[in-house]
Every structure is written in structure tokens, then in C-alpha cells.
Design a protein around this motif. Structure first.
Motif, PDB file in Angstrom:
ATOM      1  N   ALA A  90       0.816  -1.214   0.000  1.00 11.02           N
ATOM      2  CA  ALA A  90       0.000   0.000   0.000  1.00 11.02           C
ATOM      3  C   ALA A  90       0.855   1.272   0.000  1.00 11.02           C
ATOM      4  N   ASP A  91       2.149   1.163   0.353  1.00 11.35           N
ATOM      5  CA  ASP A  91       3.054   2.313   0.337  1.00 11.35           C
ATOM      6  C   ASP A  91       3.520   2.657  -1.078  1.00 11.35           C
ATOM      7  N   VAL A  92       3.435   1.692  -1.982  1.00 11.53           N
ATOM      8  CA  VAL A  92       3.986   1.837  -3.330  1.00 11.53           C
ATOM      9  C   VAL A  92       3.023   2.623  -4.215  1.00 11.53           C
ATOM     10  N   VAL A  93       3.505   3.728  -4.768  1.00  8.69           N
ATOM     11  CA  VAL A  93       2.717   4.548  -5.679  1.00  8.69           C
ATOM     12  C   VAL A  93       2.743   3.935  -7.075  1.00  8.69           C
ATOM     13  N   TRP A  94       3.939   3.542  -7.522  1.00 10.82           N
ATOM     14  CA  TRP A  94       4.077   2.844  -8.793  1.00 10.82           C
ATOM     15  C   TRP A  94       5.354   2.013  -8.772  1.00 10.82           C
ATOM     16  N   ALA A  95       5.385   1.049  -9.688  1.00 10.88           N
ATOM     17  CA  ALA A  95       6.568   0.209  -9.878  1.00 10.88           C
ATOM     18  C   ALA A  95       6.727  -0.032 -11.365  1.00 10.88           C
TER      19      ALA A  95
END
Length: 116
Positions: A90-95
Motif C-alpha cells: 500500500a506504500d507503493v505509488v508505482w513500480a
């Protein structure tokens, strides 16, 4: 503000499968998850991931990390962001993939900079 994490394919798969991770082996050994700012990311890739293909670049919004994120002096007396809790999906904005071309990792243009 955005900060960045480079993961190998298996580390990225672990985060996706489990929803959180203590990080890469170096993160686990040090007791926190290492991140880089936009200006530090290329040097981090060259120093710790030289010649490695199949990497993923993750962007994390510092607002999602609360007081668990600390800015600490590290390489070259620069402040680096360190997370003192597991990194959550949930911390990841994009990868996105971090391709290797001609021996250097190709970062996306216009990475948003973070300031401490």
C-alpha cells in the motif's frame, strides 16, 4: 515527496505476494529499508546493482510512511531515507522495470525529487 527503492525480481515478487516485506538482505541485516532520492537512485543502482538485469524501481510517497521514515547521513555524508518498519504494498505509488542498457540502468525521465 517521492523516494525510490530498487528491488530484484524475487524481492518484488515477495512484496506483491505477502503485501509487505522487511526488504532486501541488506535491509534485513541493517534493520531498516533503504531508499534513495531521485538524485541518489542512479548512484545506488551503480554501486549495489551493477550489471544486474530484471530490477524493479518502486516509487513511494513519503507521506504514506509517517514517523517510521528517518533521514540519516550515509554515503558521501548525504541524507538518505530509511524506513523503520516493513514496506507495505500500500506504500507503493508505482513500480516499473529498471532496464539495463549498455551496462547502465535506464531510469525514467523526470523522477520527482524528494527533499529532507
Amino acid at each position: 515527496m517521492m523516494i525510490y527503492k530498487i528491488f530484484r525480481a524475487d524481492e518484488w515478487a515477495h512484496l506483491r505476494a505477502n503485501g509487505e516485506t522487511a526488504g532486501a538482505p541488506i535491509d534485513i541485516a541493517d534493520g531498516y529499508v533503504h531508499f534513495s532520492t531521485a538524485t541518489q537512485a542512479a548512484e545506488t543502482a551503480a554501486k549495489h546493482f551493477a550489471g544486474e538485469d530484471g530490477l524493479m524501481l518502486l516509487a513511494i510517497d513519503t507521506d504514506r510512511l509517517s514517523d517510521d521514515l528517518k533521514w540519516e547521513v550515509s554515503r558521501g555524508d548525504q541524507l538518505f531515507p530509511h524506513l523503520y518498519r516493513p514496506l507495505k504494498m500500500a506504500d507503493v505509488v508505482w513500480a516499473q522495470p529498471l532496464p539495463l542498457h549498455g551496462g547502465a540502468h535506464q531510469f525514467p525521465a523526470g523522477l520527482e525529487e524528494a527533499s529532507a
